[in-house]
Design a protein around this motif. Structure first.
Motif, PDB file in Angstrom:
ATOM      1  N   PHE A   1       0.832  -1.198   0.000  1.00 55.03           N
ATOM      2  CA  PHE A   1       0.000   0.000   0.000  1.00 55.03           C
ATOM      3  C   PHE A   1       0.873   1.257   0.000  1.00 55.03           C
ATOM      4  N   ASN A   2       0.545   2.195  -0.910  1.00 52.33           N
ATOM      5  CA  ASN A   2       1.172   3.519  -0.854  1.00 52.33           C
ATOM      6  C   ASN A   2       0.507   4.346   0.236  1.00 52.33           C
ATOM      7  N   LYS A   3      -0.829   4.401   0.142  1.00 52.96           N
ATOM      8  CA  LYS A   3      -1.620   5.210   1.072  1.00 52.96           C
ATOM      9  C   LYS A   3      -2.921   4.494   1.387  1.00 52.96           C
ATOM     10  N   ILE A   4      -3.412   4.736   2.594  1.00 55.27           N
ATOM     11  CA  ILE A   4      -4.734   4.256   2.982  1.00 55.27           C
ATOM     12  C   ILE A   4      -5.495   5.436   3.581  1.00 55.27           C
ATOM     13  N   ALA A   5      -6.674   5.710   3.033  1.00 55.48           N
ATOM     14  CA  ALA A   5      -7.567   6.744   3.584  1.00 55.48           C
ATOM     15  C   ALA A   5      -8.747   6.041   4.229  1.00 55.48           C
ATOM     16  N   MET A   6      -9.029   6.377   5.476  1.00 57.49           N
ATOM     17  CA  MET A   6     -10.163   5.797   6.200  1.00 57.49           C
ATOM     18  C   MET A   6     -11.138   6.911   6.528  1.00 57.49           C
ATOM     19  N   VAL A   7     -12.382   6.763   6.080  1.00 55.25           N
ATOM     20  CA  VAL A   7     -13.411   7.764   6.329  1.00 55.25           C
ATOM     21  C   VAL A   7     -14.409   7.179   7.317  1.00 55.25           C
ATOM     22  N   THR A   8     -14.433   7.751   8.502  1.00 52.20           N
ATOM     23  CA  THR A   8     -15.342   7.292   9.560  1.00 52.20           C
ATOM     24  C   THR A   8     -15.409   8.337  10.665  1.00 52.20           C
ATOM     25  N   ASP A   9     -16.493   8.300  11.409  1.00 53.34           N
ATOM     26  CA  ASP A   9     -16.622   9.153  12.591  1.00 53.34           C
ATOM     27  C   ASP A   9     -16.431   8.343  13.872  1.00 53.34           C
ATOM     28  N   ARG A  10     -16.093   7.073  13.740  1.00 55.03           N
ATOM     29  CA  ARG A  10     -15.886   6.210  14.909  1.00 55.03           C
ATOM     30  C   ARG A  10     -14.456   6.407  15.425  1.00 55.03           C
ATOM     31  N   LEU A  11     -14.333   6.956  16.605  1.00 45.82           N
ATOM     32  CA  LEU A  11     -13.014   7.253  17.159  1.00 45.82           C
ATOM     33  C   LEU A  11     -12.191   6.004  17.412  1.00 45.82           C
ATOM     34  N   TRP A  12     -12.825   4.892  17.765  1.00 47.27           N
ATOM     35  CA  TRP A  12     -12.063   3.667  18.018  1.00 47.27           C
ATOM     36  C   TRP A  12     -11.463   3.131  16.720  1.00 47.27           C
ATOM     37  N   LEU A  13     -12.121   3.356  15.563  1.00 47.26           N
ATOM     38  CA  LEU A  13     -11.524   2.960  14.294  1.00 47.26           C
ATOM     39  C   LEU A  13     -10.329   3.854  13.963  1.00 47.26           C
ATOM     40  N   LYS A  14     -10.445   5.122  14.333  1.00 47.44           N
ATOM     41  CA  LYS A  14      -9.311   6.035  14.154  1.00 47.44           C
ATOM     42  C   LYS A  14      -8.127   5.538  14.975  1.00 47.44           C
ATOM     43  N   ALA A  15      -8.374   5.052  16.179  1.00 46.26           N
ATOM     44  CA  ALA A  15      -7.302   4.514  17.029  1.00 46.26           C
ATOM     45  C   ALA A  15      -6.661   3.297  16.366  1.00 46.26           C
ATOM     46  N   CYS A  16      -7.492   2.428  15.763  1.00 46.94           N
ATOM     47  CA  CYS A  16      -6.943   1.259  15.043  1.00 46.94           C
ATOM     48  C   CYS A  16      -6.067   1.712  13.887  1.00 46.94           C
ATOM     49  N   MET A  17      -6.487   2.735  13.168  1.00 43.73           N
ATOM     50  CA  MET A  17      -5.698   3.242  12.043  1.00 43.73           C
ATOM     51  C   MET A  17      -4.379   3.818  12.546  1.00 43.73           C
ATOM     52  N   SER A  18      -4.382   4.434  13.710  1.00 43.72           N
ATOM     53  CA  SER A  18      -3.149   4.974  14.291  1.00 43.72           C
ATOM     54  C   SER A  18      -2.169   3.847  14.610  1.00 43.72           C
ATOM     55  N   ILE A  19      -2.678   2.727  15.090  1.00 48.75           N
ATOM     56  CA  ILE A  19      -1.830   1.569  15.375  1.00 48.75           C
ATOM     57  C   ILE A  19      -1.226   1.042  14.083  1.00 48.75           C
ATOM     58  N   LYS A  20      -2.047   0.928  13.039  1.00 43.68           N
ATOM     59  CA  LYS A  20      -1.549   0.468  11.739  1.00 43.68           C
ATOM     60  C   LYS A  20      -0.470   1.402  11.222  1.00 43.68           C
ATOM     61  N   ASN A  21      -0.687   2.710  11.392  1.00 37.19           N
ATOM     62  CA  ASN A  21       0.274   3.696  10.908  1.00 37.19           C
ATOM     63  C   ASN A  21       1.602   3.561  11.655  1.00 37.19           C
ATOM     64  N   ALA A  22       1.537   3.233  12.919  1.00 36.12           N
ATOM     65  CA  ALA A  22       2.755   3.097  13.721  1.00 36.12           C
ATOM     66  C   ALA A  22       3.509   1.808  13.414  1.00 36.12           C
ATOM     67  N   THR A  23       2.814   0.816  12.873  1.00 38.03           N
ATOM     68  CA  THR A  23       3.450  -0.484  12.632  1.00 38.03           C
ATOM     69  C   THR A  23       3.830  -0.710  11.171  1.00 38.03           C
ATOM     70  N   SER A  24       3.664   0.290  10.332  1.00 36.24           N
ATOM     71  CA  SER A  24       4.028   0.112   8.925  1.00 36.24           C
ATOM     72  C   SER A  24       4.526   1.426   8.338  1.00 36.24           C
ATOM     73  N   ARG A  25       5.070   1.329   7.144  1.00 34.25           N
ATOM     74  CA  ARG A  25       5.551   2.521   6.445  1.00 34.25           C
ATOM     75  C   ARG A  25       4.479   3.112   5.538  1.00 34.25           C
ATOM     76  N   THR A  26       3.323   2.513   5.517  1.00 35.37           N
ATOM     77  CA  THR A  26       2.215   3.007   4.693  1.00 35.37           C
ATOM     78  C   THR A  26       1.711   4.328   5.263  1.00 35.37           C
ATOM     79  N   ASN A  27       1.427   5.275   4.372  1.00 41.18           N
ATOM     80  CA  ASN A  27       0.869   6.560   4.772  1.00 41.18           C
ATOM     81  C   ASN A  27      -0.626   6.371   5.006  1.00 41.18           C
ATOM     82  N   VAL A  28      -1.050   6.370   6.264  1.00 46.53           N
ATOM     83  CA  VAL A  28      -2.442   6.144   6.635  1.00 46.53           C
ATOM     84  C   VAL A  28      -3.013   7.442   7.185  1.00 46.53           C
ATOM     85  N   LYS A  29      -4.188   7.816   6.689  1.00 46.72           N
ATOM     86  CA  LYS A  29      -4.801   9.060   7.142  1.00 46.72           C
ATOM     87  C   LYS A  29      -6.289   8.840   7.397  1.00 46.72           C
TER      88      LYS A  29
END
Length: 118
Positions: free
Chosen positions: A73-101
């Motif tokens: 993955f070059n980039k992953i964009a996640m569109v949601t208002d669920r804060l716990w999903l945002k937290a999951c995306m933050s974990i993914k961002n910390a564990t990979s070089r993929t640009n996750v937003k």
């Protein structure tokens, strides 16, 4: 339900609604793998469209899949208002070089613009 669409030859998007269970997660991953097989790396857009239910096995499977395939993955964009999903995306961002937003639902057009940029 998982609905997919393409932005460009190497950018794919998915809108997920209804129930996101292990079966839906596997369906999503199969569709992503089909796109990955045609390109070295892809951009991925995921939108939560008022999901009714998300199961823990599906969340685990999805996180595991994205971490194991982070080099595809070059980039992953996640569109949601669920804060716990945002937290999951933050974990993914910390564990990979993929640009996750993460983007709020009201900013979905910004997410589409960002993911479509090269």
């Amino acid at each position: 339900m998982v609905v997919d669409f393409s932005f460009s030859h190497h950018t794919v998007g998915f809108i997920i609604d209804g129930v996101f269970d292990l079966e839906a997660s596997k369906t999503l991953h199969t569709k992503i793998e089909e796109k990955i097989n045609g390109f070295d790396k892809i951009n991925l857009y995921i939108e939560d469209n008022n999901l009714e239910k998300i199961t823990l096995p599906a969340v685990y499977d999805d996180c595991k899949f994205k971490i194991e395939n982070s080099d595809k993955f070059n980039k992953i964009a996640m569109v949601t208002d669920r804060l716990w999903l945002k937290a999951c995306m933050s974990i993914k961002n910390a564990t990979s070089r993929t640009n996750v937003k993460w983007f709020a639902t009201e900013d979905r057009m910004k997410a589409m613009d960002w993911i479509a940029e090269d």
